[in-house]
Write a protein that holds these residues in place. Structure first.
Motif, PDB file in Angstrom:
ATOM      1  N   VAL A 186       0.749  -1.141   0.055  1.00  0.00           N
ATOM      2  CA  VAL A 186       0.036  -0.035   0.075  1.00  0.00           C
ATOM      3  C   VAL A 186       1.040   1.258  -0.187  1.00  0.00           C
ATOM      4  CG1 VAL A 186      -1.792   1.413   1.310  1.00  0.00           C
ATOM      5  CG2 VAL A 186      -1.789  -1.231   1.356  1.00  0.00           C
ATOM      6  N   LYS A 187       0.584   2.343  -0.821  1.00  0.00           N
ATOM      7  CA  LYS A 187       1.438   3.253  -1.141  1.00  0.00           C
ATOM      8  C   LYS A 187       1.231   4.174   0.111  1.00  0.00           C
ATOM      9  CE  LYS A 187       2.702   7.093  -4.180  1.00  0.00           C
ATOM     10  NZ  LYS A 187       2.336   7.442  -5.551  1.00  0.00           N
ATOM     11  N   GLY A 188       1.982   4.654   0.924  1.00  0.00           N
ATOM     12  CA  GLY A 188       1.851   5.723   1.844  1.00  0.00           C
ATOM     13  C   GLY A 188       1.555   5.309   3.316  1.00  0.00           C
ATOM     14  N   ILE A 189       1.217   5.947   4.057  1.00  0.00           N
ATOM     15  CA  ILE A 189       0.734   5.600   5.467  1.00  0.00           C
ATOM     16  C   ILE A 189      -0.848   5.969   5.604  1.00  0.00           C
ATOM     17  CG2 ILE A 189       0.977   6.084   7.930  1.00  0.00           C
ATOM     18  CD1 ILE A 189       3.830   6.997   7.449  1.00  0.00           C
ATOM     19  N   LYS A 190      -1.522   4.921   5.757  1.00  0.00           N
ATOM     20  CA  LYS A 190      -2.936   4.830   6.148  1.00  0.00           C
ATOM     21  C   LYS A 190      -3.497   4.653   7.621  1.00  0.00           C
ATOM     22  CE  LYS A 190      -3.232   4.392   1.677  1.00  0.00           C
ATOM     23  NZ  LYS A 190      -3.509   5.332   0.694  1.00  0.00           N
TER      24      LYS A 190
END
Length: 77
Positions: free
Chosen positions: A70-74
């Motif tokens: 998953v791209k980035g921080i969620k």
């Protein structure tokens, strides 16, 4: 249950989802024995499992997730 505890349990569950099948595959399919299949499963699980972090922010307590797929921080709701 506190969000800190939830983050720990999410980390544990995410790790075990990758560890157990990898360990079983190493022992049954490839015929490995002893300490080696556990170490291989450990290394693979560390890299593939999502990481959950509990953080206190100005808006309140939050849990964030970072994962290789998953791209980035969620933010976890």
């Amino acid at each position: 249950m506190s969000k800190k505890t939830k983050a720990f349990l999410y980390n544990l569950a995410g790790f075990m989802v990758f560890f157990v099948p990898t360990w079983v595959i190493c022992t049954n399919v490839f015929g490995m024995e002893g300490f080696l299949p556990k170490m291989i499963a450990l290394v693979i699980s560390i890299f593939l499992s999502p990481k959950f972090q509990f953080i206190k922010t100005a808006e309140g307590d939050k849990i964030f997730m970072k994962w290789l797929f998953v791209k980035g921080i969620k933010e976890v709701k």
